[in-house]
Design a protein around this motif. Sequence first.
Motif, PDB file in Angstrom:
ATOM      1  N   LEU A   1       0.800  -1.221   0.000  1.00 49.27           N
ATOM      2  CA  LEU A   1       0.000   0.000   0.000  1.00 49.27           C
ATOM      3  C   LEU A   1       0.837   1.277   0.000  1.00 49.27           C
ATOM      4  O   LEU A   1       0.318   2.352  -0.303  1.00 49.27           O
ATOM      5  N   THR A   2       2.121   1.186   0.336  1.00 46.64           N
ATOM      6  CA  THR A   2       2.894   2.405   0.608  1.00 46.64           C
ATOM      7  C   THR A   2       4.233   2.473  -0.117  1.00 46.64           C
ATOM      8  O   THR A   2       5.112   3.237   0.312  1.00 46.64           O
ATOM      9  N   THR A   3       4.401   1.758  -1.205  1.00 45.92           N
ATOM     10  CA  THR A   3       5.718   1.705  -1.845  1.00 45.92           C
ATOM     11  C   THR A   3       6.222   3.069  -2.312  1.00 45.92           C
ATOM     12  O   THR A   3       7.426   3.282  -2.381  1.00 45.92           O
ATOM     13  N   GLU A   4       5.343   3.988  -2.604  1.00 53.90           N
ATOM     14  CA  GLU A   4       5.765   5.277  -3.159  1.00 53.90           C
ATOM     15  C   GLU A   4       5.908   6.393  -2.129  1.00 53.90           C
ATOM     16  O   GLU A   4       6.721   7.287  -2.308  1.00 53.90           O
ATOM     17  N   ASP A   5       5.140   6.366  -1.052  1.00 56.83           N
ATOM     18  CA  ASP A   5       5.075   7.571  -0.212  1.00 56.83           C
ATOM     19  C   ASP A   5       5.531   7.397   1.237  1.00 56.83           C
ATOM     20  O   ASP A   5       5.570   8.364   1.985  1.00 56.83           O
ATOM     21  N   ILE A   6       5.891   6.178   1.632  1.00 57.53           N
ATOM     22  CA  ILE A   6       6.341   5.967   3.010  1.00 57.53           C
ATOM     23  C   ILE A   6       7.659   5.206   2.986  1.00 57.53           C
ATOM     24  O   ILE A   6       7.824   4.264   2.214  1.00 57.53           O
ATOM     25  N   VAL A   7       8.592   5.638   3.816  1.00 59.95           N
ATOM     26  CA  VAL A   7       9.906   5.008   3.877  1.00 59.95           C
ATOM     27  C   VAL A   7      10.156   4.470   5.285  1.00 59.95           C
ATOM     28  O   VAL A   7       9.516   4.881   6.256  1.00 59.95           O
ATOM     29  N   TRP A   8      11.100   3.541   5.378  1.00 60.67           N
ATOM     30  CA  TRP A   8      11.503   2.932   6.647  1.00 60.67           C
ATOM     31  C   TRP A   8      12.867   3.496   7.033  1.00 60.67           C
ATOM     32  O   TRP A   8      13.808   3.458   6.247  1.00 60.67           O
ATOM     33  N   ILE A   9      12.959   4.034   8.241  1.00 61.06           N
ATOM     34  CA  ILE A   9      14.213   4.551   8.770  1.00 61.06           C
ATOM     35  C   ILE A   9      14.732   3.497   9.760  1.00 61.06           C
ATOM     36  O   ILE A   9      14.271   3.420  10.901  1.00 61.06           O
ATOM     37  N   ARG A  10      15.645   2.684   9.290  1.00 56.83           N
ATOM     38  CA  ARG A  10      16.088   1.526  10.058  1.00 56.83           C
ATOM     39  C   ARG A  10      16.711   1.919  11.398  1.00 56.83           C
ATOM     40  O   ARG A  10      16.441   1.289  12.422  1.00 56.83           O
ATOM     41  N   THR A  11      17.562   2.932  11.393  1.00 60.51           N
ATOM     42  CA  THR A  11      18.250   3.314  12.634  1.00 60.51           C
ATOM     43  C   THR A  11      17.271   3.795  13.704  1.00 60.51           C
ATOM     44  O   THR A  11      17.538   3.655  14.890  1.00 60.51           O
ATOM     45  N   GLU A  12      16.157   4.343  13.290  1.00 60.66           N
ATOM     46  CA  GLU A  12      15.147   4.847  14.222  1.00 60.66           C
ATOM     47  C   GLU A  12      14.023   3.838  14.465  1.00 60.66           C
ATOM     48  O   GLU A  12      13.177   4.064  15.336  1.00 60.66           O
ATOM     49  N   ARG A  13      14.007   2.768  13.648  1.00 63.63           N
ATOM     50  CA  ARG A  13      12.935   1.781  13.700  1.00 63.63           C
ATOM     51  C   ARG A  13      11.569   2.449  13.589  1.00 63.63           C
ATOM     52  O   ARG A  13      10.686   2.295  14.440  1.00 63.63           O
ATOM     53  N   MET A  14      11.433   3.230  12.509  1.00 70.04           N
ATOM     54  CA  MET A  14      10.194   3.963  12.292  1.00 70.04           C
ATOM     55  C   MET A  14       9.925   4.165  10.814  1.00 70.04           C
ATOM     56  O   MET A  14      10.834   4.117  10.004  1.00 70.04           O
ATOM     57  N   TRP A  15       8.648   4.370  10.505  1.00 74.33           N
ATOM     58  CA  TRP A  15       8.231   4.735   9.155  1.00 74.33           C
ATOM     59  C   TRP A  15       7.919   6.216   9.168  1.00 74.33           C
ATOM     60  O   TRP A  15       7.491   6.777  10.174  1.00 74.33           O
ATOM     61  N   ARG A  16       8.141   6.841   8.026  1.00 69.97           N
ATOM     62  CA  ARG A  16       7.749   8.244   7.880  1.00 69.97           C
ATOM     63  C   ARG A  16       7.398   8.501   6.426  1.00 69.97           C
ATOM     64  O   ARG A  16       7.725   7.727   5.539  1.00 69.97           O
ATOM     65  N   LYS A  17       6.730   9.637   6.216  1.00 70.26           N
ATOM     66  CA  LYS A  17       6.400  10.021   4.853  1.00 70.26           C
ATOM     67  C   LYS A  17       7.691  10.331   4.096  1.00 70.26           C
ATOM     68  O   LYS A  17       8.633  10.868   4.670  1.00 70.26           O
ATOM     69  N   ARG A  18       7.700   9.963   2.827  1.00 69.33           N
ATOM     70  CA  ARG A  18       8.855  10.252   1.975  1.00 69.33           C
ATOM     71  C   ARG A  18       9.049  11.763   1.894  1.00 69.33           C
ATOM     72  O   ARG A  18       8.090  12.526   1.807  1.00 69.33           O
ATOM     73  N   GLU A  19      10.314  12.172   1.920  1.00 75.46           N
ATOM     74  CA  GLU A  19      10.664  13.590   1.829  1.00 75.46           C
ATOM     75  C   GLU A  19      11.531  13.829   0.603  1.00 75.46           C
ATOM     76  O   GLU A  19      12.229  12.913   0.138  1.00 75.46           O
ATOM     77  N   ARG A  20      11.510  15.054   0.138  1.00 81.32           N
ATOM     78  CA  ARG A  20      12.395  15.421  -0.961  1.00 81.32           C
ATOM     79  C   ARG A  20      13.826  15.154  -0.512  1.00 81.32           C
ATOM     80  O   ARG A  20      14.197  15.449   0.609  1.00 81.32           O
ATOM     81  N   GLY A  21      14.600  14.543  -1.378  1.00 78.07           N
ATOM     82  CA  GLY A  21      15.975  14.243  -1.035  1.00 78.07           C
ATOM     83  C   GLY A  21      16.188  12.827  -0.524  1.00 78.07           C
ATOM     84  O   GLY A  21      17.329  12.412  -0.353  1.00 78.07           O
ATOM     85  N   ASP A  22      15.103  12.093  -0.257  1.00 77.99           N
ATOM     86  CA  ASP A  22      15.263  10.694   0.134  1.00 77.99           C
ATOM     87  C   ASP A  22      15.824   9.898  -1.031  1.00 77.99           C
ATOM     88  O   ASP A  22      15.568  10.208  -2.204  1.00 77.99           O
ATOM     89  N   ASP A  23      16.581   8.866  -0.706  1.00 77.73           N
ATOM     90  CA  ASP A  23      17.066   7.949  -1.734  1.00 77.73           C
ATOM     91  C   ASP A  23      15.908   7.144  -2.293  1.00 77.73           C
ATOM     92  O   ASP A  23      14.890   6.967  -1.617  1.00 77.73           O
ATOM     93  N   PRO A  24      16.061   6.639  -3.523  1.00 79.82           N
ATOM     94  CA  PRO A  24      15.026   5.748  -4.048  1.00 79.82           C
ATOM     95  C   PRO A  24      14.913   4.509  -3.165  1.00 79.82           C
ATOM     96  O   PRO A  24      15.855   4.147  -2.458  1.00 79.82           O
ATOM     97  N   GLY A  25      13.765   3.885  -3.186  1.00 79.03           N
ATOM     98  CA  GLY A  25      13.577   2.676  -2.409  1.00 79.03           C
ATOM     99  C   GLY A  25      12.953   2.945  -1.060  1.00 79.03           C
ATOM    100  O   GLY A  25      12.761   4.084  -0.645  1.00 79.03           O
ATOM    101  N   ARG A  26      12.629   1.888  -0.375  1.00 78.46           N
ATOM    102  CA  ARG A  26      11.902   1.952   0.893  1.00 78.46           C
ATOM    103  C   ARG A  26      12.806   2.343   2.053  1.00 78.46           C
ATOM    104  O   ARG A  26      12.479   3.192   2.866  1.00 78.46           O
ATOM    105  N   GLN A  27      13.963   1.708   2.159  1.00 75.26           N
ATOM    106  CA  GLN A  27      14.818   1.906   3.325  1.00 75.26           C
ATOM    107  C   GLN A  27      15.722   3.111   3.134  1.00 75.26           C
ATOM    108  O   GLN A  27      16.349   3.277   2.110  1.00 75.26           O
ATOM    109  N   GLN A  28      15.789   3.934   4.164  1.00 73.30           N
ATOM    110  CA  GLN A  28      16.614   5.150   4.109  1.00 73.30           C
ATOM    111  C   GLN A  28      17.729   5.073   5.131  1.00 73.30           C
ATOM    112  O   GLN A  28      17.671   4.399   6.100  1.00 73.30           O
TER     113      GLN A  28
END
Length: 86
Positions: free
Chosen positions: A59-86
Motif C-alpha cells: 500500500l505504501t511503496t511510493e510515499d512511506i519510507v523505513w528509517i532503520r536506525t530509528e525503527r520507524m516509518w515516515r512520509k517520503r521527503e524530498r531528497g530521500d534515496d530511491p527505495g523503501r529503506q533510508q
Amino acid sequence: TTARTVADWLVSRVRERRELYQDDAVAEIERRFGTRFLYDNANGNLAISREVLREFTRLTTEDIVWIRTERMWRKRERGDDPGRQQ
C-alpha cells in the motif's frame, strides 16, 4: 479483522502523523486488534506479523519510507534515496 485492515490502519497513522515508530505501532495494534497480528521475534519482543507488513508495503511503496536506525516509518521527503529503506 484482517491483515489488510491492520495495514490500512498503519497507513493512516503514518500519513496523519507523518511518522510512526515500530514500538508504538506494535502497542497500538495489540490494543486495537489484539495479538493475532503480532508475534514474538527472535529477540523475544512483540513484532508486527509478516502478513500485515506485506500488505502495508504493498500500500505504501511510493510515499512511506523505513528509517532503520530509528525503527520507524515516515512520509517520503524530498531528497530521500530511491527505495523503501533510508
